[in-house]
Design a protein around this motif. Structure first.
Motif, PDB file in Angstrom:
ATOM      1  N   VAL A  49       0.838  -1.202   0.000  1.00 14.52           N
ATOM      2  CA  VAL A  49       0.000   0.000   0.000  1.00 14.52           C
ATOM      3  C   VAL A  49       0.873   1.252   0.000  1.00 14.52           C
ATOM      4  CG1 VAL A  49      -1.639   1.342   1.365  1.00 14.52           C
ATOM      5  CG2 VAL A  49      -1.989  -1.105   1.076  1.00 14.52           C
ATOM      6  N   LEU A  50       1.918   1.248   0.824  1.00 10.85           N
ATOM      7  CA  LEU A  50       2.798   2.419   0.861  1.00 10.85           C
ATOM      8  C   LEU A  50       3.527   2.585  -0.466  1.00 10.85           C
ATOM      9  CD1 LEU A  50       4.367   2.357   4.433  1.00 10.85           C
ATOM     10  CD2 LEU A  50       2.805   4.049   3.498  1.00 10.85           C
ATOM     11  N   GLY A  51       3.957   1.472  -1.071  1.00  9.76           N
ATOM     12  CA  GLY A  51       4.625   1.557  -2.374  1.00  9.76           C
ATOM     13  C   GLY A  51       3.732   2.235  -3.390  1.00  9.76           C
ATOM     14  N   LEU A  52       2.463   1.809  -3.421  1.00  9.92           N
ATOM     15  CA  LEU A  52       1.514   2.397  -4.366  1.00  9.92           C
ATOM     16  C   LEU A  52       1.304   3.887  -4.079  1.00  9.92           C
ATOM     17  CD1 LEU A  52      -1.768   0.619  -5.446  1.00  9.92           C
ATOM     18  CD2 LEU A  52      -1.668   3.074  -5.228  1.00  9.92           C
ATOM     19  N   ALA A  53       1.021   4.207  -2.816  1.00 11.30           N
ATOM     20  CA  ALA A  53       0.664   5.584  -2.468  1.00 11.30           C
ATOM     21  C   ALA A  53       1.856   6.531  -2.612  1.00 11.30           C
ATOM     22  CB  ALA A  53       0.123   5.628  -1.033  1.00 11.30           C
ATOM     23  N   VAL A  54       3.029   6.087  -2.179  1.00 12.10           N
ATOM     24  CA  VAL A  54       4.210   6.949  -2.266  1.00 12.10           C
ATOM     25  C   VAL A  54       4.586   7.168  -3.732  1.00 12.10           C
ATOM     26  CG1 VAL A  54       6.683   7.071  -1.771  1.00 12.10           C
ATOM     27  CG2 VAL A  54       5.099   6.370   0.014  1.00 12.10           C
ATOM     28  N   GLY A  55       4.519   6.096  -4.542  1.00  6.50           N
ATOM     29  CA  GLY A  55       4.800   6.232  -5.972  1.00  6.50           C
ATOM     30  C   GLY A  55       3.834   7.208  -6.628  1.00  6.50           C
ATOM     31  N   PHE A  56       2.538   7.089  -6.258  1.00  5.63           N
ATOM     32  CA  PHE A  56       1.533   7.987  -6.820  1.00  5.63           C
ATOM     33  C   PHE A  56       1.844   9.433  -6.438  1.00  5.63           C
ATOM     34  CE2 PHE A  56      -2.506  10.145  -7.174  1.00  5.63           C
ATOM     35  CZ  PHE A  56      -3.069   9.596  -8.325  1.00  5.63           C
ATOM     36  N   SER A  57       2.170   9.653  -5.155  1.00  6.56           N
ATOM     37  CA  SER A  57       2.461  11.013  -4.679  1.00  6.56           C
ATOM     38  C   SER A  57       3.653  11.609  -5.410  1.00  6.56           C
ATOM     39  CB  SER A  57       2.763  10.999  -3.178  1.00  6.56           C
ATOM     40  OG  SER A  57       1.635  10.576  -2.471  1.00  6.56           O
ATOM     41  N   LEU A  58       4.720  10.801  -5.561  1.00  2.45           N
ATOM     42  CA  LEU A  58       5.925  11.310  -6.220  1.00  2.45           C
ATOM     43  C   LEU A  58       5.646  11.589  -7.699  1.00  2.45           C
ATOM     44  CD1 LEU A  58       8.645   8.991  -4.636  1.00  2.45           C
ATOM     45  CD2 LEU A  58       8.234  11.402  -4.138  1.00  2.45           C
ATOM     46  N   GLY A  59       4.886  10.705  -8.357  1.00  3.55           N
ATOM     47  CA  GLY A  59       4.574  10.880  -9.772  1.00  3.55           C
ATOM     48  C   GLY A  59       3.770  12.148 -10.006  1.00  3.55           C
ATOM     49  N   ILE A  60       2.722  12.318  -9.213  1.00  2.00           N
ATOM     50  CA  ILE A  60       1.868  13.492  -9.405  1.00  2.00           C
ATOM     51  C   ILE A  60       2.603  14.765  -8.969  1.00  2.00           C
ATOM     52  CG2 ILE A  60       0.615  13.509  -7.209  1.00  2.00           C
ATOM     53  CD1 ILE A  60      -1.911  14.009  -8.760  1.00  2.00           C
ATOM     54  N   GLY A  61       3.446  14.616  -7.931  1.00  2.00           N
ATOM     55  CA  GLY A  61       4.262  15.767  -7.498  1.00  2.00           C
ATOM     56  C   GLY A  61       5.186  16.217  -8.614  1.00  2.00           C
ATOM     57  N   GLY A  72      -2.285  19.465 -17.394  1.00  2.00           N
ATOM     58  CA  GLY A  72      -3.423  18.955 -16.634  1.00  2.00           C
ATOM     59  C   GLY A  72      -3.715  17.499 -16.944  1.00  2.00           C
ATOM     60  N   ALA A  73      -3.555  17.128 -18.219  1.00  2.00           N
ATOM     61  CA  ALA A  73      -3.891  15.763 -18.622  1.00  2.00           C
ATOM     62  C   ALA A  73      -2.868  14.748 -18.137  1.00  2.00           C
ATOM     63  CB  ALA A  73      -4.001  15.693 -20.145  1.00  2.00           C
ATOM     64  N   THR A  74      -1.666  15.217 -17.731  1.00  2.00           N
ATOM     65  CA  THR A  74      -0.644  14.258 -17.294  1.00  2.00           C
ATOM     66  C   THR A  74      -0.775  13.903 -15.815  1.00  2.00           C
ATOM     67  OG1 THR A  74       0.910  16.006 -16.734  1.00  2.00           O
ATOM     68  CG2 THR A  74       1.068  15.079 -18.955  1.00  2.00           C
ATOM     69  N   LEU A  75      -1.609  14.663 -15.052  1.00  2.00           N
ATOM     70  CA  LEU A  75      -1.573  14.508 -13.591  1.00  2.00           C
ATOM     71  C   LEU A  75      -1.898  13.086 -13.138  1.00  2.00           C
ATOM     72  CD1 LEU A  75      -3.120  17.870 -12.327  1.00  2.00           C
ATOM     73  CD2 LEU A  75      -0.723  17.208 -12.526  1.00  2.00           C
ATOM     74  N   LEU A  76      -3.117  12.634 -13.439  1.00  2.00           N
ATOM     75  CA  LEU A  76      -3.515  11.296 -12.971  1.00  2.00           C
ATOM     76  C   LEU A  76      -2.647  10.188 -13.578  1.00  2.00           C
ATOM     77  CD1 LEU A  76      -5.465   9.704 -11.218  1.00  2.00           C
ATOM     78  CD2 LEU A  76      -7.073   9.650 -13.127  1.00  2.00           C
ATOM     79  N   PRO A  77      -2.400  10.225 -14.917  1.00  2.00           N
ATOM     80  CA  PRO A  77      -1.511   9.187 -15.478  1.00  2.00           C
ATOM     81  C   PRO A  77      -0.115   9.205 -14.850  1.00  2.00           C
ATOM     82  CG  PRO A  77      -2.663  10.331 -17.227  1.00  2.00           C
ATOM     83  CD  PRO A  77      -2.979  11.070 -15.968  1.00  2.00           C
ATOM     84  N   SER A  78       0.418  10.395 -14.538  1.00  2.00           N
ATOM     85  CA  SER A  78       1.743  10.463 -13.910  1.00  2.00           C
ATOM     86  C   SER A  78       1.730   9.785 -12.547  1.00  2.00           C
ATOM     87  CB  SER A  78       2.195  11.917 -13.727  1.00  2.00           C
ATOM     88  OG  SER A  78       2.417  12.507 -14.960  1.00  2.00           O
ATOM     89  N   GLY A  79       0.645  10.026 -11.788  1.00  2.00           N
ATOM     90  CA  GLY A  79       0.523   9.373 -10.481  1.00  2.00           C
ATOM     91  C   GLY A  79       0.539   7.864 -10.631  1.00  2.00           C
ATOM     92  N   LEU A  80      -0.245   7.371 -11.608  1.00  2.00           N
ATOM     93  CA  LEU A  80      -0.316   5.920 -11.819  1.00  2.00           C
ATOM     94  C   LEU A  80       1.034   5.377 -12.299  1.00  2.00           C
ATOM     95  CD1 LEU A  80      -3.828   5.681 -13.514  1.00  2.00           C
ATOM     96  CD2 LEU A  80      -3.202   4.932 -11.212  1.00  2.00           C
ATOM     97  N   ALA A  81       1.702   6.130 -13.177  1.00  2.00           N
ATOM     98  CA  ALA A  81       3.012   5.682 -13.655  1.00  2.00           C
ATOM     99  C   ALA A  81       4.015   5.666 -12.499  1.00  2.00           C
ATOM    100  CB  ALA A  81       3.502   6.599 -14.770  1.00  2.00           C
TER     101      ALA A  81
END
Lengths: 328, 276
Positions: free
Chosen positions: A58-70, A272-281
């Motif tokens: 869970v932390l791997g997913l959430a931290v990766g998402f935060s860093l990607g969107i950041g 704007g369009a990169t935000l969610l995909p970046s988080g997922l990536a």
């Protein structure tokens, strides 16, 4: 974003999350030891699954998402393809805040002290960056200022760890500068996940303003975008999500840099369009890196930053060469 | 001076008799210790006023149960500049730490006795005797060894019990292997050291790997909550507490890090856990 690539991202995050839950050191999944435990000691198997593997995944997913969107937000806000929370010192500032709170006993005062230390450090480093570089700085000035902030926060983190009362602290410099998810517990999820969720949620609302900003500040103002408010929300959101993430894992470099570039090809150039995909990536990359560190079964586990830098540094070189060729 | 060094060197192998003669020749009057383990032994064995200086580590109650005794002593950090002005006629040092300082002081003619790190219960006896003889107090050394032997013999386990495994789990997931004092104490009490079973000799195990290895007993050092670290956090992992089947006992690392008679206390605690 086109549907195909977006679905691929969702599926890859899900698949890697499952793999992360199933594998242990040396990448053995359900070996005989596991079955024996499951049959004869289901309580122990449940503990391993819920208390050790679940927090890690869970932390791997959430931290990766935060860093990607950041990373996506910083690159959009600063209109700079190299702006990554790691490179411009945001993660380093967060680590400094978390280290001071953790090692000098302030974390005992309140469970929330640790992530708050992280987000305060991230916020201070971002404000410092903008003060040094000026709000409308050129690409070069901003990157140089970011390197200065990163170097300063890294040095202060090492200094704090050297001065910390615990004899182990000095040996843990590498954990804070390279990042690790080993032996995290559910407590860390309760600490960091809500703040990461709030921060990421805040950042996801900024898509339209970022798109307007990419047309230039004057155009953005005529489109009704409050630039100061956008910047404030972006800085707060990044401080919340990256600060909370770093306070439980340490600095994990390059994910915020690479993730937006990976998805931009499919999502188009609008920030704007990169935000969610970046988080997922970002989540995909971090979950994958955390699986790779478990490949080596001898000796102490590798740190996450080792893997992300092995992938990220060549990518950064590639990016710089493209920038020099005027391709970006 | 060379004669004392010679004698203390030989005394290891030769009987107490020679040591007594050596002690009669010259008992050092100003002793400095530059290693936390020789600090322990010097504090236990030195005559009042004989010990002048110990290391800063000896002030730490976490590392040294007798930390309060260091209040009136000079504190050194193991550098020649601090130690030389103390005009010591005996310097106690370890064989793995402060190497350059030891070489420098030997060159300057200071009498240095080096004590090797402890790896077994046999080493405990050796080192107690070696330091006692260097201090010119071999009788006190023998008395201490005798007390230690008496405490230790009560906790010895039969070899039949060695089917049960114990994991000696330290800060940061470090696992004590066979050639450590902790490993030897566990064997003495009648446990099989988990480090040998899983082949983690001298290495470390994550919490998950520890649970998978399913030791009959987990021996933890109590986490230092007043001095937080990631290493201490490992020992505080909820998975080590929640599970009812995991039997655990906490033993302070100071008891079996150095060659002190406290190793017998650790053995007694382990024996109690064994017989529970």
């Amino acid at each position: 974003m086109r549907r195909g690539p977006f679905h691929i991202l969702i599926v890859s995050v899900g698949a890697l999350f499952l793999v992360s839950l199933l594998v242990t050191r040396g990448l053995t999944a359900f070996d005989s030891a596991w079955w024996t435990m499951l049959v004869f000691e289901p309580g122990l198997a449940e503990t391993v699954f819920l208390e050790i593997r679940m927090p890690r995944a869970v932390l791997g997913l959430a931290v990766g998402f935060s860093l990607g969107i950041g990373g996506a937000i910083m690159q959009g806000l600063l209109r700079n393809p190299l702006a990554d929370p790691g490179i411009i010192g945001t993660s380093g500032g967060a680590a400094l805040g978390a280290v001071v709170v953790f090692y000098f006993g302030f974390a005992g005062a309140s469970p929330l002290a640790l992530p708050i230390g992280g987000l305060a450090g991230a916020a201070v480093s971002l404000v410092l960056l903008f003060v040094i570089a000026g709000w409308a700085a050129s690409t070069l000035t901003l990157i140089l200022a970011g390197i200065a902030v990163a170097a300063l926060s890294g040095a202060l983190t090492s200094l704090a760890l050297n001065l910390a009362p615990s004899p182990f602290a000095a040996f843990e410099i590498v954990s804070w500068t390279m990042g690790s998810l080993t032996d995290r517990s559910l407590d860390h999820i309760w600490l960091a996940l809500p703040l990461m969720a709030i921060g990421s949620g805040l950042l996801l609302t900024l898509g339209r303003s970022l798109d307007a900003l990419s047309l230039g500040e004057d155009t953005a103002v005529t489109l009704g975008v409050d630039i100061r408010r956008t910047r404030f929300l972006a800085v707060s959101g990044v401080a919340l999500s990256v600060g909370a993430a770093v306070s439980v894992t340490g600095v994990i470099g390059f994910i915020g840099l690479v993730a937006p570039h990976l998805v931009r090809r499919y999502s188009g150039q609008s920030p704007g369009a990169t935000l969610l995909p970046s988080g997922l990536a970002g989540a995909t990359l971090l979950l994958a890196a955390d699986i790779v560190v478990r490949l080596v079964s001898i000796g102490p586990e590798l740190k996450l930053g080792v893997i992300t830098a092995l992938v990220g540094a060549p990518f950064l070189l590639h990016l710089i060469s493209r920038t020099r060729a005027g391709g970006l | 001076m060379t004669r004392v060094t010679f004698c203390s060197g030989v005394a290891w192998a030769v009987a107490t008799f020679i040591a007594v003669v050596c002690a009669a020749v010259a008992a050092p009057k100003r002793v400095v210790s530059m290693n936390v383990c020789t600090d322990h032994l010097a504090l236990l064995l030195a005559a009042p006023g004989q010990l002048v200086s110990v290391t800063w580590l000896a002030q730490d109650p976490w590392l040294n149960p007798a930390a309060t005794q260091t209040k009136s002593l000079h504190i050194n950090r193991g550098t020649a500049e601090e130690v030389l002005p103390l005009q010591a006629d005996l310097v106690l040092a370890g064989t793995t730490t402060t190497r350059q300082t030891v070489f420098l002081m030997r060159r300057l003619g200071v009498n240095v006795v080096e004590v090797p790190p402890v790896r077994s219960l046999v080493d405990v006896r050796h080192n107690i005797r070696a330091v006692a003889e260097a201090l010119g107090r071999p009788a006190d050394g023998e008395a201490l060894v005798a007390r230690f032997e008496a405490d230790l013999s009560a906790s010895a386990g039969a070899s039949v019990q060695r089917l049960r495994s114990a994991a000696l789990y330290g800060s940061g997931g470090h696992v004590a292997g066979q050639k450590t004092l902790a490993g030897d104490v566990a064997e003495h009490v009648g446990f099989r050291n988990l480090a040998d079973v899983v082949g983690a000799s001298g290495g470390s195990l994550s919490v998950e790997e520890l649970l998978f290895a399913r030791p009959d007993l987990v021996v933890l050092s109590p986490p230092q909550r007043d001095r937080p670290s990631l290493a201490a956090m490992t020992l505080d992992h909820p998975a080590l507490r929640l599970n009812g089947t995991l039997r655990r006992v906490e033993i302070p690392p100071a008891w079996w890090t150095c060659e002190t008679p406290d190793a017998a206390k650790a053995a007694t605690q382990l024996a109690a856990a064994r017989d529970r």
